[in-house]
Design a protein around this motif. Structure first.
Motif, PDB file in Angstrom:
ATOM      1  N   MET A   1      10.722  37.518 -21.642  1.00 61.02           N
ATOM      2  CA  MET A   1      11.051  38.823 -22.162  1.00 61.02           C
ATOM      3  C   MET A   1      10.401  39.881 -21.258  1.00 61.02           C
ATOM      4  SD  MET A   1      10.425  40.422 -25.993  1.00 61.02           S
ATOM      5  CE  MET A   1      11.148  39.053 -26.844  1.00 61.02           C
ATOM      6  N   ARG A   2      11.085  40.973 -21.038  1.00 64.24           N
ATOM      7  CA  ARG A   2      10.586  42.037 -20.175  1.00 64.24           C
ATOM      8  C   ARG A   2       9.575  42.906 -20.920  1.00 64.24           C
ATOM      9  NH1 ARG A   2      15.742  44.468 -17.345  1.00 64.24           N
ATOM     10  NH2 ARG A   2      14.099  45.754 -16.505  1.00 64.24           N
ATOM     11  N   ILE A   4       9.106  46.158 -21.595  1.00 63.96           N
ATOM     12  CA  ILE A   4       9.548  47.148 -22.574  1.00 63.96           C
ATOM     13  C   ILE A   4      10.178  46.453 -23.780  1.00 63.96           C
ATOM     14  CG2 ILE A   4      11.079  49.121 -22.991  1.00 63.96           C
ATOM     15  CD1 ILE A   4       8.643  49.767 -21.236  1.00 63.96           C
ATOM     16  N   GLU A   5      10.851  45.345 -23.539  1.00 64.51           N
ATOM     17  CA  GLU A   5      11.414  44.573 -24.660  1.00 64.51           C
ATOM     18  C   GLU A   5      10.299  44.028 -25.544  1.00 64.51           C
ATOM     19  OE1 GLU A   5      13.746  41.684 -22.569  1.00 64.51           O
ATOM     20  OE2 GLU A   5      15.531  42.946 -22.575  1.00 64.51           O
ATOM     21  N   ARG A   6       9.199  43.566 -24.936  1.00 58.80           N
ATOM     22  CA  ARG A   6       8.052  43.077 -25.713  1.00 58.80           C
ATOM     23  C   ARG A   6       7.439  44.208 -26.534  1.00 58.80           C
ATOM     24  NH1 ARG A   6       6.425  40.416 -20.864  1.00 58.80           N
ATOM     25  NH2 ARG A   6       4.722  41.895 -20.687  1.00 58.80           N
ATOM     26  N   THR A   8       8.972  46.915 -27.550  1.00 60.63           N
ATOM     27  CA  THR A   8       9.927  47.254 -28.614  1.00 60.63           C
ATOM     28  C   THR A   8       9.840  46.246 -29.756  1.00 60.63           C
ATOM     29  OG1 THR A   8      11.406  48.303 -27.016  1.00 60.63           O
ATOM     30  CG2 THR A   8      12.370  47.656 -29.126  1.00 60.63           C
ATOM     31  N   ALA A   9       9.765  44.962 -29.432  1.00 57.94           N
ATOM     32  CA  ALA A   9       9.655  43.928 -30.467  1.00 57.94           C
ATOM     33  C   ALA A   9       8.358  44.099 -31.251  1.00 57.94           C
ATOM     34  CB  ALA A   9       9.724  42.539 -29.829  1.00 57.94           C
ATOM     35  N   HIS A  12       8.717  46.942 -33.683  1.00 56.60           N
ATOM     36  CA  HIS A  12       9.491  46.533 -34.856  1.00 56.60           C
ATOM     37  C   HIS A  12       8.628  45.698 -35.808  1.00 56.60           C
ATOM     38  CE1 HIS A  12      13.378  48.195 -33.926  1.00 56.60           C
ATOM     39  NE2 HIS A  12      13.316  47.707 -32.701  1.00 56.60           N
TER      40      HIS A  12
END
Length: 69
Positions: A1-2, A4-6, A8-9, A12
């Protein structure tokens, strides 16, 4: 996972009250790494405030009762 995706997760997870899965593993010292470290500090502050408000919720915030003072 990249990165920014981490982030974002993790955001959440935090929004859902899942403090245990909100921390981010920091792998760099660039701006994204600094942001991730700051995010982790923010989560620690929120955990501490929740713990002070309601000590009985410590386990649900990602703490093990044995580690509590």
């Amino acid at each position: 996972m990249r990165p920014i995706e981490r982030l974002t997760a993790a955001a959440h997870s935090l929004k859902s009250g899942d403090y245990a899965n909100a921390n981010i593993e920091v792998k760099s010292n660039d701006e994204v790494g600094q942001l991730a470290r700051t995010f982790n500090v923010m989560i620690d502050v929120l955990r501490q405030r929740e713990r002070e408000r309601d000590p009985g919720r410590a386990v649900s915030l990602g703490y093990d009762r044995k580690e509590e003072p």
